[in-house]
Enzyme design. Structure first.
Site, PDB file in Angstrom:
ATOM      1  N   LYS A   1       0.864  -1.185   0.000  1.00  0.00           N
ATOM      2  CA  LYS A   1       0.000   0.000   0.000  1.00  0.00           C
ATOM      3  C   LYS A   1       0.893   1.225   0.000  1.00  0.00           C
ATOM      4  O   LYS A   1       2.028   1.178   0.472  1.00  0.00           O
ATOM      5  CB  LYS A   1      -0.873   0.029   1.260  1.00  0.00           C
ATOM      6  CG  LYS A   1      -2.134   0.828   1.082  1.00  0.00           C
ATOM      7  CD  LYS A   1      -3.161  -0.010   0.352  1.00  0.00           C
ATOM      8  CE  LYS A   1      -4.517   0.603   0.310  1.00  0.00           C
ATOM      9  NZ  LYS A   1      -5.540  -0.412   0.051  1.00  0.00           N
TER      10      LYS A   1
HETATM   11  N1  GLU Z   1      -7.268  -0.124  -3.097  1.00  0.00           N
HETATM   12  C1  GLU Z   1      -8.009  -1.296  -3.424  1.00  0.00           C
HETATM   13  C2  GLU Z   1      -8.064  -2.233  -2.238  1.00  0.00           C
HETATM   14  O1  GLU Z   1      -7.890  -1.839  -1.109  1.00  0.00           O
HETATM   15  C3  GLU Z   1      -7.536  -1.949  -4.710  1.00  0.00           C
HETATM   16  C4  GLU Z   1      -6.144  -2.483  -4.701  1.00  0.00           C
HETATM   17  C5  GLU Z   1      -5.692  -2.984  -6.065  1.00  0.00           C
HETATM   18  O2  GLU Z   1      -6.482  -3.081  -6.979  1.00  0.00           O
HETATM   19  O3  GLU Z   1      -4.491  -3.273  -6.156  1.00  0.00           O
HETATM   20  O4  GLU Z   1      -8.359  -3.385  -2.383  1.00  0.00           O
END
Ligand code: GLU
Length: 417
Positions: A105
């Site tokens: 993240k």
């Molecule tokens: N931000 C989204 C999540 O928390 C998508 C992450 C992604 O597609 O890599 O799942």
């Protein structure tokens, strides 16, 4: 009360699930730490000529099952512990739906709504250049999250491609269609939440038609979840965004509200006869069968948990329920479809987008949705079955599956050197 630390929340859940699986601590010690944390200070020239420096992070929690994968958040409350927790949740989310990724993240401490388009673009480009050494289609693939969108992903793709000297669409997912985005990616998280809600209603023998639902958060995930559940016949009795919420026991006119918010307007400005304005915390306690927190983490906490009247909670946000509140809800008999399962539709379609970018082969929106649905349904069944078999809540069931997959990958690979 000690200050809320989402990463400690993660560690408690991991310890609980790993010991239920009977793993000795040395088998899962490694997954309690992020593999790599990068902190950057991002200088940006503002429109007035001044220079502001923003804190940014990219945390790679795990690459045991594949490249690190996860969103990028622009929000004033971003901090390292939050990003670490969100990165770990990505590892377990990808494992629970069994797609070949680890977890990561990123975040920048910024209120994107206070920046001009040009400032936002310069911030994104500079941030991308500063995390470029650790991202890439084989190593770590960012995606949208709170406060970012397809346009921001397009800038990341362009910046990374310029630095490499050739077009690299697979470095990021959730891109605009014109540069290799997957049709259906924008709706994917909400679609997955809708499918998870239908699945849990079916298990509990409740028809979707007329079921009352409250949705906290009206960003990408909350608004699309509301739209799709409304289309399935559910009655959305409450919805909220940063400005506050709306309530109508007979059900809100979701298409009309979506039209109102499509121009960027906030719900506080929405007026309709029979619709009452309520606060964000009040929303969590409205009379409803299904509560869908679709905003930020730590919403159902010691202050709000006692007001929850819903029988079912489908977690569209990451980490909306604290560990302590989780236990209270369990005692009250509330069924929770956990975040790492319920909101996985987004990363599943991100996976499709990345596969398509790498193969330079594209699918239609129908094909994307038709491939996502069985993955969500199968994962739901697996979590449901194990939770029944072991007599544990679905969250523990999801972690039992996820941690087993991650730990087995580690044991198979062995500890290098
Ligand atoms: N931000 C989204 C999540 O928390 C998508 C992450 C992604 O597609 O890599 O799942």
């Amino acid at each position: 009360m000690a200050e809320y630390n989402p990463f400690e929340n993660v560690l408690k859940v991991v310890d609980n699930a790993a010991s239920l699986l009977g793993y000795p601590p040395q088998d899962y010690e490694m997954i309690k730490y992020p593999e790599r944390e990068l902190q950057v200070s991002v200088p940006v020239e503002m429109d007035d000529g001044s220079v502001r420096v923003f804190d940014g992070y990219r945390v790679q929690h795990s690459t045991l099952r594949g490249p690190a994968k996860g969103g990028l958040r622009y929000h004033p409350n971003v901090n390292k512990d939050e990003v670490k927790a969100l990165a770990a949740w990505m590892t377990f989310k990808c494992a629970v739906v069994n797609i070949p990724y680890g977890g990561a993240k990123g975040g920048v401490v910024v209120d994107p709504f206070k920046l001009s388009k040009g400032e936002l673009r310069r911030l994104t480009r500079r941030f991308t250049s500063m995390i470029a050494p650790v991202i890439g289609p084989d190593s770590d693939i960012p995606a949208p999250d709170v406060g970012t969108n397809a346009e921001v992903m397009g800038w990341i793709m362009d910046t990374y491609s310029m630095l490499r000297g050739h077009c690299v669409p697979g470095v990021v997912t959730g891109k605009p269609l014109s540069v290799g985005g997957a049709p259906g990616r924008n709706e994917a998280t909400g679609r997955g939440v809708m499918l998870s809600t239908l699945n849990i209603l079916k298990k509990m023998d409740m028809p979707v038609n007329g079921v009352s639902v409250a949705v906290q958060g009206f960003g990408n995930v909350g608004s699309i979840t509301s739209k799709l559940l409304h289309e399935k016949g559910a009655k959305i009795v409450a919805a909220s965004d940063v400005s506050g919420g709306l309530y109508c026991a007979e059900g809100l006119d979701i298409p009309r509200i979506l039209e109102f918010t499509s121009g960027g307007k906030l719900l506080e400005g929405y007026e309709q006869e029979g619709v009452k304005h309520i606060g964000n915390e009040e929303l969590l306690g409205v009379d409803c069968t299904v509560l869908i927190p679709a905003a930020l983490e730590n919403q159902i906490n010691d202050k709000t948990v006692d007001n929850v009247k819903a029988k079912i909670i489908v977690e569209a946000a990451n980490g909306p329920t604290t560990v302590e509140s989780d236990a209270i809800l369990e005692k009250k008999g509330v069924t929770i479809v956990p975040d790492i399962l319920a909101n996985a539709g987004g990363v599943v379609v991100s996976y499709f987008e990345w596969v398509q970018n790498i193969q330079s082969m594209y699918w239609t929106e129908e094909e994307v949705n038709a491939r996502m649905e069985p993955i969500m349904n199968r994962s739901f069944e697996e979590v449901w079955d194990i939770s029944k078999e072991k007599g544990v809540p679905m969250r523990t069931g999801a972690y039992l599956i996820a941690i087993k997959r991650v730990v087995e990958a580690q044991k198979t690979r062995g500890l290098w050197p």
